[in-house]
Design an enzyme around this catalytic site. Structure first.
Site, mmCIF file in Angstrom:
data_model
loop_
_atom_site.group_PDB
_atom_site.id
_atom_site.type_symbol
_atom_site.label_atom_id
_atom_site.label_comp_id
_atom_site.label_asym_id
_atom_site.label_seq_id
_atom_site.Cartn_x
_atom_site.Cartn_y
_atom_site.Cartn_z
ATOM 1 N N TYR A 1 0.821 -1.208 0.000
ATOM 2 C CA TYR A 1 0.000 0.000 0.000
ATOM 3 C C TYR A 1 0.861 1.266 0.000
ATOM 4 O O TYR A 1 0.391 2.327 -0.414
ATOM 5 C CB TYR A 1 -0.889 0.041 1.249
ATOM 6 C CG TYR A 1 -2.228 -0.631 1.100
ATOM 7 C CD1 TYR A 1 -2.321 -1.979 0.802
ATOM 8 C CD2 TYR A 1 -3.401 0.089 1.286
ATOM 9 C CE1 TYR A 1 -3.546 -2.602 0.684
ATOM 10 C CE2 TYR A 1 -4.637 -0.528 1.171
ATOM 11 C CZ TYR A 1 -4.707 -1.865 0.870
ATOM 12 O OH TYR A 1 -5.921 -2.484 0.759
ATOM 13 N N LYS B 1 2.801 -15.327 2.430
ATOM 14 C CA LYS B 1 3.041 -16.041 1.171
ATOM 15 C C LYS B 1 4.551 -16.298 1.116
ATOM 16 O O LYS B 1 5.244 -15.853 0.193
ATOM 17 C CB LYS B 1 2.536 -15.169 0.000
ATOM 18 C CG LYS B 1 2.507 -15.858 -1.336
ATOM 19 C CD LYS B 1 1.393 -16.870 -1.495
ATOM 20 C CE LYS B 1 1.513 -17.592 -2.822
ATOM 21 N NZ LYS B 1 0.568 -18.717 -2.959
ATOM 22 N N ASP C 1 -3.355 -18.119 0.377
ATOM 23 C CA ASP C 1 -4.355 -18.807 -0.458
ATOM 24 C C ASP C 1 -5.056 -19.900 0.352
ATOM 25 O O ASP C 1 -6.277 -20.036 0.343
ATOM 26 C CB ASP C 1 -3.723 -19.368 -1.757
ATOM 27 C CG ASP C 1 -2.392 -20.062 -1.540
ATOM 28 O OD1 ASP C 1 -1.870 -20.052 -0.410
ATOM 29 O OD2 ASP C 1 -1.864 -20.638 -2.521
ATOM 30 N N ASP D 1 -6.557 -6.884 4.199
ATOM 31 C CA ASP D 1 -7.679 -6.217 3.531
ATOM 32 C C ASP D 1 -8.581 -7.260 2.884
ATOM 33 O O ASP D 1 -9.805 -7.260 3.072
ATOM 34 C CB ASP D 1 -7.129 -5.248 2.470
ATOM 35 C CG ASP D 1 -8.251 -4.568 1.708
ATOM 36 O OD1 ASP D 1 -9.201 -4.106 2.358
ATOM 37 O OD2 ASP D 1 -8.188 -4.521 0.467
ATOM 38 N N ASP E 1 -12.599 -8.865 4.254
ATOM 39 C CA ASP E 1 -13.859 -8.894 3.504
ATOM 40 C C ASP E 1 -14.405 -10.322 3.437
ATOM 41 O O ASP E 1 -15.615 -10.540 3.551
ATOM 42 C CB ASP E 1 -13.672 -8.359 2.068
ATOM 43 C CG ASP E 1 -13.973 -6.870 1.959
ATOM 44 O OD1 ASP E 1 -13.637 -6.143 2.917
ATOM 45 O OD2 ASP E 1 -14.542 -6.445 0.942
HETATM 46 C C1 IPM Z 1 -10.501 -1.013 4.048
HETATM 47 C C2 IPM Z 1 -10.701 -0.398 2.691
HETATM 48 C C3 IPM Z 1 -9.511 0.486 2.348
HETATM 49 C C4 IPM Z 1 -8.277 -0.396 2.321
HETATM 50 C C5 IPM Z 1 -9.643 1.283 1.044
HETATM 51 C C6 IPM Z 1 -10.916 2.112 1.019
HETATM 52 C C7 IPM Z 1 -8.444 2.127 0.766
HETATM 53 O O1 IPM Z 1 -10.928 -1.365 1.729
HETATM 54 O O2 IPM Z 1 -10.365 -0.261 5.030
HETATM 55 O O3 IPM Z 1 -10.473 -2.234 4.149
HETATM 56 O O4 IPM Z 1 -7.970 -1.019 1.288
HETATM 57 O O5 IPM Z 1 -7.589 -0.471 3.341
HETATM 58 MN MN MN Z 2 -11.069 -3.387 2.505
#
Ligand code: IPM
Ligand code: MN
Length: 356
Positions: A142, A190, A223, A247, A251
């Protein structure tokens, strides 16, 4: 207690969900005789519109002068569809994380009993899972340099960099959580491909041996970890991982409890802490009173607990959220066709807190 909170609603559904969290904080203030002072500031597309900068100096100053930061969401499709945009809303969030030194992001995942059917996974797989993701937040791909395009513009590059110290300080946070939980850390990397991952393994393995022999450490390739998260989430207690893997995996973890709209997060570093839902700005839902405010309200509960040491207050908020979920007082992402909107869910939870 009197506390000053920097409130950064951001983009999309941000202002609506933040309004519900503030409503619930006001209920806490009333019920427990605290005083919260809210200092609003712009970030993301909203800030680009007014200042040209997605994290302007005045916003940074507001954060630094407060006791904690409560943040909504960031992102605007206007920029997503323009690969040439020079300033992006997301840069504001990244700049803020860096400027506030927020290197550890904590994302707890625990499915609600009443919502087991909301997960596309089988009940037996989801039930009883309870883990946290500790995501490194200010390093890795990042932020690494160099990044960008070559001169002719036909190649692009990003760089993943980690120092031992960056790994060490976030690993300490993960080991600390594991000690207060079930004593297990899973390092996700990884290491079969990436040099940075091999450094993570080296540092984290030696920390476990020398400083945390009471903690069980295992290492998983990312993975494989992604597969295990949806096939056997109960195997995890504390997941420690770098920025990008964290990240993605966080999700994935939204699938376990039925909606990403329920997952809060806290970010810690050297000074001030920041609290935000893990979901994005859901631009299609903006202004429609359909966004789920619970992740933001639970983020405010984490703020009460972790930044202000207000344990019973945080518990009252969490239990009001549990009541809402158990009673079906939920937005349509959880109860399809629900007549409860963002505001009604906020009203219900605030009402429960005042009456608790
Ligand atoms: C999160 C989001 C952010 C990230 C984006 C919006 C930059 O997806 O906080 O998980 O990738 O960290
Ligand atoms: Mn995110």
């Amino acid at each position: 207690m009197k506390k000053t909170i920097a409130v950064l609603p951001g983009d999309g559904i941000g202002p609506e969900i933040i309004a519900q969290a503030v409503k619930v904080l006001e209920a806490v203030a009333e019920r427990y005789s605290h005083e919260f002072i809210y200092r609003y500031a712009d970030i993301g597309a909203a800030a680009i519109g007014s200042t040209g900068d997605p994290y302007p100096e005045v916003t940074h100053r507001t954060c630094m002068e407060s006791d904690a930061v409560l943040f909504g969401a960031i992102g605007d499709p206007k920029y997503d569809n323009d690969p040439k945009a020079r300033v992006r809303p997301e840069q504001g969030l990244l700049k803020m994380r860096r400027a506030l030194g927020l290197f550890a992001n904590i994302r707890p995942v625990r499915p609600y009993a009443a919502l087991l059917d909301a997960s596309p996974l089988k009940n037996g797989i989801v039930e009883g899972s309870d883990f946290i993701v500790v995501r490194e937040l200010t390093g890795g791909i990042y932020f690494g340099e160099p990044r960008g395009r070559n001169e002719s513009g036909d190649k692009a590059f990003d760089t993943c960099v980690y120092s031992m110290e960056e790994i060490r300080r976030v690993a300490e946070v993960a080991f600390g959580y594991a000690r207060r939980r079930r004593g297990r850390v899973t390092l996700v990397d990884k290491a079969n491909v990436l040099a940075t991952s091999r450094l993570w393994r080296e540092v984290v393995t030696s920390m476990q041996k020398e400083e945390y022999p009471d903690i069980v450490l295992d290492c998983l390739y990312v993975d494989n970890a992604a597969m295990k998260m949806v096939s056997d989430p109960k195997a995890f207690d504390v997941i420690l991982t770098e920025n990008m893997f964290g990240d993605i995996l966080s999700d994935v973890s939204g699938v376990i409890n039925g909606s990403i709209g329920l997952l809060p997060s806290a970010s810690f570093g050297s000074g001030i802490s920041l609290f935000e839902p893990i979901h994005g700005s859901f631009p299609q839902g903006a202004g429609r009173d359909i966004a789920n405010p619970v992740a933001t309200i639970l983020s405010a509960a984490m703020m009460l607990e972790d930044a202000f040491g207000m344990h019973k207050e945080a518990e009252a908020v969490r239990s009001a959220c549990d009541d809402a979920v158990a009673g079906g007082v939920c937005t349509p992402d959880i109860v399809p066709g629900s007549s409860y909107g963002t505001r009604a869910v906020g009203d219900y939870i605030a009402g429960k807190v005042v009456g608790s």
